[in-house]
Design an enzyme around this catalytic site. Sequence first.
Site: not given
Ligand code: MN
Length: 423
Positions: A133, A140, A206, A208, A240, A244, A247, A260, A264, A357, A371
């Site tokens: 990824d 982003h 996310e 993507e 994805d 948070r 993370q 993550k 996915t 992202t 975001e």
């Molecule tokens: Mn990602």
Amino acid sequence: MHPNDPKLRSFIDVDPSSDFPIQNLPYGVFFTPEQPDLRVGVAIGDFVLDLAALEAAGLIRFDNASGVFARPSLNAFMALGPAVWGRTRARISELLRHDHPELRDNIELRRRALVPRNFADMHMPIAVQGFTDFYSSKEHATNVGIMFRGKDNALMPNWLSIPIGYNGRASTVVVSGTPIRRPRGQLKPPTADVPVFGPCKRLDFELEMGVVIGQASAMGEMLTEQQAEEMIFGFTLLNDWSARDIQAWEYVPLGPFQAKAFGTSISPWIVTREALEPFRVHGPAQEPAPLPYLQQRGANNYDLHLEVDLLGAGTSQPVRISTTNSKLMYWSSVQQLVHQASNGCAIAVGDLLGSGTISGPEKHQRGSLLEISWNGSEPLEMPDGSKRSFLEDGDSLVMRGWCEGEGYRVGFGEVEGTIAPAR
Ligand code: MN
């Protein structure tokens, strides 16, 4: 006629708003209740064309291979290489043309080979060998940097030089429609002294693009822009999913790991690189100029509209929460692939690259809830009056994407995922 010719018409009626006109012909793997063997098909209008049936009937042939489409993934077909991909797509296009009789007038074969799409169950289209990824949107990376480290350290000094990425987990890449279980992990809110282990409270998505690699490179080998280009079989939508809170606690110093790796999602149809050719555009200007090995001559981005809908748990009206475009990506897929092989890392048939992202400069172009809700400080208003900063159990997320041609669109279908409660 070239299979991308806008004037092509199929004997199958295709609505102009369909993602799957004869100019697209994306590949997927499917089965039906009556015939549960997994096999490869292409989407055309409201149908799946069963390529295993066409191959068995002798309408599609390969020089040194057989049963290529009677397989549970596209990997065997992809391994045959770009010349075969091009010839095969041209042949499928010919067989579907309104003025070509071979399939059109073979009522018995049409009955077997054309499956209504709503009778087809879609399976993972590729056997994913490796999942990487990336982090290719400057907006982003800047937004996340502001929230995690403050305005002064938002964009890390390496970001404009390196297509930043990490190696993810191939084992948990799943096809659209697969429920996503809320992960557990180590959490340490800023005010707590010690971490706890428990269900993620800040579950995110996310937006993507996924790049599907159809050709291998040898360990130790670097790639040119041209070689990397020719290894790309096609593209898919990719979500994805991201935890948070996990993370924020784990990412220093080695980057994302458990935040993550729990799931996915990809869309079931792989749109070929060739079908996207008419929609090529240049990406944003790269300043400072990348190092020589990363410089590209070609236009390696695509004018590809992307949107995200959120259907809140217990509600019936989806909310459009993001509208953006893949042409905003700062680093192109080709640059990412060139970079990944630049240290001698072997690339495999069936590798999947996430773009990172795709956010844009405008508020409505943000590609994650982190975001959109600005780390929870600006929650979304839902139609039932509730608020959302991150995903709740039962929430369902749908991503769609397409390129707009004249009178037709080359689309990706959708990737959907619904959040299941933590175990
Ligand atoms: Mn990602």
